[in-house]
Design a protein around this motif. Structure first.
Motif: not given
Length: 109
Positions: A45-56
């Motif tokens: 499994l790999g997960i990518t969540v960029s900063h456009l999704v929200g804060n940390a």
RNA sequence: UAAAGUAGGCGAAUGGUCGCUCACCAUCUGGUGAGAGGAAAGUCCGGGCUCCAUAGGGCAGGGUGCUGGGUAACGCCCAGUAAGGGUGACCUUAGGAAAGUGCCACAGAAAAUAGACCGCCAGCGGCCCUAUUUCAUAGGGUGCGGGCAAGGGUGAAAAGGUGAGGUAAGGGCUCACCGCCCAGGUGGUGACACCUGGGGCACGGCAAACCCCACCCGGAGCAAGACCAAGCAGAGGGCGAGUGGCCCGCUCAAUGCCCUCGGGUAGGUCGCAAGAGGCGGGAGGUAACUUCCGUCCCAGAGGAAUGACCAUUACCCUUUAGGGAGUGAUCCCUAGGGGGAACAGAACUCGGCUUAUGACCUACUUUAACUC
RNA sequence: GUGGGUGUAGCUCAGCGGUCAGAGCACUGGGCUGUGGCCCCAGGUGUCGAGGGUUCAAAUCCCUCCACCCACC
């Protein structure tokens, strides 16, 4: 094979691997996620969540929910590398929503 | 009771199932313990630490700016001073404009060497008009060269203010009070305050314009830096000077420095969790803070842990039913249903600042209204 | 982690202390035409990213914040 754990060898960790899966994998869109699949001996499994999704805090929550889904439903997943990219509305979901959205696409009956 | 001001607190708790990271113990199955914040954030300042540079000095460049203290240091904190704001509790601001340069639009006569549009005043000369029945006198208008700056009007700002005397009219021209400047004294470490005497008054504003004065600052950053392992392939050119802004000075003459092309690796360990540390108490100090004693050990990842789900109990809002107080608005108690619970996630580390933050709580103070 | 830039009319940009902040395109109305375009005339248009401060006066100077973008190791 009863383990519900999530181990290091089940993570996709190299930038090169992420790029290979994005370029060569099969691409599936859902409302809040983009899923790439590439067949492999192991389930990873790999997960990518960029900063456009929200804060940390929001990004971490999305990642944890996806890991939880992977961990609890490992038996029914196909044998391949799975890369999940979160889209904009994802932090509003709870676990039930995530399960509902991902199970229809990924799980065997 | 309401509205404010100041200083602070809290940032739900407990249990169960399945998980994550680290440490230790066992050993291939596991067990025990620990595991985000007040801002961990923004990266606006200041330190520690590491490497590079460094005899020292000067010039640039940047920063700070009432006074005294605190501190490792600060642009932070504490105590005070002055000015301004507020009914008040309180809050905000802060070097130098008589070293120099520059700017002050529009309006206005004039904007920093003051100046004179309307106006006020007396004098002189002619003419015109009016009144007094001629001469002449008085008043008004107009002209000339003067005096003045009170009043008008413009502006953000018009060159001390108010009152009285004086004057042809006026004017610090003179006087009283206030303001200002200078000198001396007293108190205070000091900013400054107070007192006495003198001077008729000279000095517009802007340094978050250039600048002047005082003080401070070497540069880079944990991807710093050190070690281990693996791997490869070096070649060409430039500099005579280099010195992480520049110059003087100083030092070196190489296995040095720089550039271009090409090749290899992007793994591990340390740094990396005992610190200007937390808690409790004593002493000094108005306080910030300092110091002594006791006690505790409290996250350490690396596509990046600290979570997901469920239950119960508290908290707040709303609603239903029952009961109670009150004329009433409304309030209180019990039971049930529904909903809410913010801002936000350590990345070498510490001290501040700034910004975000639902609901609730505490202390002191102020101002109003009411009751006794 | 460090350094830098941008934010002004619907869009692309000027303006960098002083009249009521401009230009082009776009938009609206009128003219021309049988109709539309081209063309001509007239016009509307802004909390100058947000909030404080300095100044008589701020889009401009100084602080704090927000959003977006870029570069380097």
């Amino acid at each position: 094979m009863k383990s519900f754990g999530f181990f290091k060898w089940e993570k996709i960790r190299k930038k090169r691997e992420f790029l290979e899966i994005t370029n060569n994998g099969k691409k599936i869109h859902t409302r809040h996620f983009i899923i790439y699949l590439r067949s492999n001996r192991d389930k990873r499994l790999g997960i990518t969540v960029s900063h456009l999704v929200g804060n940390a805090v929001k990004r971490n929550r999305v990642k944890r929910l996806i890991r939880e889904f992977f961990r609890l439903n490992k038996e029914r997943l196909p044998r391949c590398d799975i890369l999940i990219v979160a889209k904009k509305g994802a932090p509003l979901l709870n676990y039930q929503n995530v399960y509902g959205e991902l199970s229809g696409v990924l799980l065997d009956k």
